[in-house]
Design an enzyme around this catalytic site. Structure first.
Site, PDB file in Angstrom:
ATOM      1  CD  GLU A  58     -13.735  26.648  52.039  1.00 10.55           C
ATOM      2  OE1 GLU A  58     -14.384  26.019  52.890  1.00 10.55           O
ATOM      3  OE2 GLU A  58     -14.248  27.392  51.198  1.00 10.55           O
ATOM      4  N   GLY A 108      -7.647  23.297  48.048  1.00  6.46           N
ATOM      5  CA  GLY A 108      -7.715  22.114  47.202  1.00  6.46           C
ATOM      6  C   GLY A 108      -6.368  21.968  46.523  1.00  6.46           C
ATOM      7  CE1 TYR A 121     -10.728  27.334  34.930  1.00  4.04           C
ATOM      8  CE2 TYR A 121      -9.279  25.500  35.455  1.00  4.04           C
ATOM      9  CZ  TYR A 121     -10.476  26.153  35.609  1.00  4.04           C
ATOM     10  OH  TYR A 121     -11.399  25.639  36.453  1.00  4.04           O
ATOM     11  CB  CYS A 168     -11.652  15.561  16.006  1.00  3.66           C
ATOM     12  SG  CYS A 168     -10.881  14.034  15.492  1.00  3.66           S
ATOM     13  CD  GLU A 169     -13.575  20.750  20.065  1.00  2.00           C
ATOM     14  OE1 GLU A 169     -13.897  21.472  20.992  1.00  2.00           O
ATOM     15  OE2 GLU A 169     -14.241  19.800  19.669  1.00  2.00           O
ATOM     16  CE1 TYR A 211     -10.753  22.447  41.578  1.00  2.00           C
ATOM     17  CE2 TYR A 211      -8.523  23.257  41.824  1.00  2.00           C
ATOM     18  CZ  TYR A 211      -9.809  23.131  42.309  1.00  2.00           C
ATOM     19  OH  TYR A 211     -10.130  23.677  43.503  1.00  2.00           O
TER      20      TYR A 211
HETATM   21  C1  LIG Z   1     -12.809  25.602  44.754  1.00  2.00           C
HETATM   22  C2  LIG Z   1     -13.010  26.045  46.132  1.00  2.00           C
HETATM   23  C3  LIG Z   1     -11.955  25.973  47.054  1.00  2.00           C
HETATM   24  C4  LIG Z   1     -10.564  25.487  46.693  1.00  2.00           C
HETATM   25  O1  LIG Z   1      -9.842  26.328  45.860  1.00  2.00           O
HETATM   26  P1  LIG Z   1      -8.315  25.981  45.508  1.00  2.00           P
HETATM   27  O2  LIG Z   1      -7.860  27.065  44.642  1.00  2.00           O
HETATM   28  O3  LIG Z   1      -8.281  24.649  44.850  1.00  2.00           O
HETATM   29  O4  LIG Z   1      -7.566  25.900  46.789  1.00  2.00           O
HETATM   30  C5  LIG Z   1     -12.224  26.352  48.350  1.00  2.00           C
HETATM   31  N1  LIG Z   1     -13.456  26.787  48.720  1.00  2.00           N
HETATM   32  C6  LIG Z   1     -14.486  26.863  47.865  1.00  2.00           C
HETATM   33  C7  LIG Z   1     -15.808  27.333  48.327  1.00  2.00           C
HETATM   34  C8  LIG Z   1     -14.295  26.505  46.544  1.00  2.00           C
HETATM   35  O5  LIG Z   1     -15.321  26.606  45.675  1.00  2.00           O
END
Ligand SMILES: *Cc1c(COP(=O)(O)O)cnc(C)c1O
Length: 418
Positions: free
Chosen positions: A268, A270, A311, A337-338, A365
């Protein structure tokens, strides 16, 4: 990367300065071809086994992006009921969505049951309650493999004192609950965090999941989460997907033999799918020379792109207005303003006021973590698809700032006594 006249051209065949002219600044732009490239590269790396990619949509949830990623063949990883609903709205079938909540109310989990999506349980007390109420609803169990990995502590999710998942040491308890309630565990899951560089880390985690899987005889899938790192500095430091694909595929096939049933391998990602597809464009409002530093101050800040401040994330910065100018050293800061520093001492082509700067790797993100801080509007989002630019989210307006505010009539008089 460059057009014939020297201008930047990194979104297919679209001239980014024209896109900015048309939609204004600050602006998020996503190049679909890069998302497709990343999806196909991942799918190819694991093509020796039955693979399902679930897109972790918290990284970028624009519904057009969700629809395109679904067309590529992906399912969805959702971490809130709202993400589940955005997924359903975008055409994902309930069966294609895995809902992985953490510390949400049981009512929210029950809502997910009502919607018929797959549910990943990451807590013993929830497992017990769920088993008593919905013994016939197949579930996935999120295991914490106790691996310390990830780019930084905020995105490391699999170590021993992390709040995520059920400890692998509590597996006997999970088994007892499953037996007592008669629930069906169809999947096991782990997600050790973001930005893992070493294939061995994945493989170690995989062994833990394989070991756990032997205690559940009705599994149909194993979900290894994500953690694929992409390069932020053009330095090639990224997860070696092909190497990982080869190693995991081999080991997964062997385990499937051992398990004696067909199993789907799930990931999974992202960031891997959308990070590099995104560009964030801002305009330089001021160039400010102090006794020590040259600042480029832009029409954005931590309200639009918080990763550098939150981060310490590195986003490469380019001056797209001056692709051929000589470079100088700048500290790029926002207008909030920070202290909102995007990058310290960066080598950027000479910046003049009015120049457009581009932050790379702005797909994951970035927009998704934006806010209205300082009562600024969130930027617009544009998609480059089939060589054309399309607006996929309008820039916010003053009405949006007032939309949910309830104005008390007695306070709206022209003069208020104090
Ligand atoms: C955030 C998240 C991802 C994705 O992470 P990436 O670093 O963006 O690939 C996958 N699984 C779960 C459960 C997450 O919380």
């Amino acid at each position: 990367m460059f057009l014939a006249d020297g201008r930047y051209n990194f979104c297919g065949n679209v001239d980014v300065l024209e896109v900015i002219e048309e939609y204004g600044c600050p602006l998020y732009v996503y190049d679909y071809d890069i998302i497709k490239r990343q999806y196909n590269r991942l799918a190819k790396a694991f093509d020796g086994t039955s693979l399902k990619i679930n897109y972790a949509c918290k990284s970028l949830t624009n519904v057009n992006i969700l629809r395109l990623i679904r067309q590529l063949g992906a399912g969805l990883d959702a971490v809130s009921i709202q993400e589940v609903k955005l997924g359903l709205h975008s055409g994902f079938l309930p069966d294609e969505i895995l809902y992985t909540p953490n510390c949400v109310s049981f009512e929210e989990i029950e809502e997910a049951v009502g919607l018929g999506v797959k549910i990943n349980i990451d807590n013993i007390s929830i497992l017990e309650l769920f088993g008593q109420k919905y013994p016939d609803y197949p579930i996935c169990v999120r295991i914490n493999p106790h691996i310390m990995a990830g780019g930084n502590s905020k995105i490391s999710t699999g170590h021993i004192d992390s709040k995520f998942g059920i400890s692998m040491y509590q597996l006997p308890l999970v088994e007892r609950i499953v037996k007592a309630t008669g629930m069906l565990v169809e999947g096991l899951h782990m997600h050790t965090g973001s930005e893992i560089l070493d294939s061995e880390v994945f493989l170690n985690g995989a062994e833990i999941l394989f070991h756990a899987a032997k205690s559940f005889d009705q599994l149909t899938y194993l979900d290894f989460g994500s953690g694929f790192k992409v390069s932020y500095k053009d330095d090639g430091i990224e997860t070696d997907i092909e190497d990982l694909g080869e190693k995991i595929t081999k080991r997964f096939k062997a385990f499937r033999e051992e398990y004696g049933k067909d199993l789907t391998l799930k990931f999974e990602p992202g960031k891997y799918l959308v990070s590099e597809a995104g560009y964030f464009f801002v305009k330089t409002n001021v160039v400010k020379q102090t006794t020590s530093t040259v600042f480029a101050g832009v029409d954005s800040g931590l309200n639009h792109l918080i990763r550098p401040m939150f981060y310490d994330a590195y986003h490469k910065i380019l001056n797209v207005s001056k692709p051929q100018a000589k470079s100088r050293i700048y500290t790029v800061v926002g207008y909030i303003c920070e202290t909102d520093t995007f990058g310290i001492n960066r080598k950027i082509n000479e910046v003049q006021e009015g120049d457009i700067l581009c932050f790379k790797n702005a797909g994951a993100y970035c927009y998704q973590m934006s806010s209205n801080y300082n009562s600024r509007f969130r930027p617009a989002e544009v998609l480059i698809y089939k060589g054309q630019s399309h607006i996929i989210r309008k820039r916010e307006s003053f009405e949006d700032l007032l939309k949910n505010q309830v104005e008390l009539p007695e306070l709206t008089q022209a003069t208020v006594e104090v």
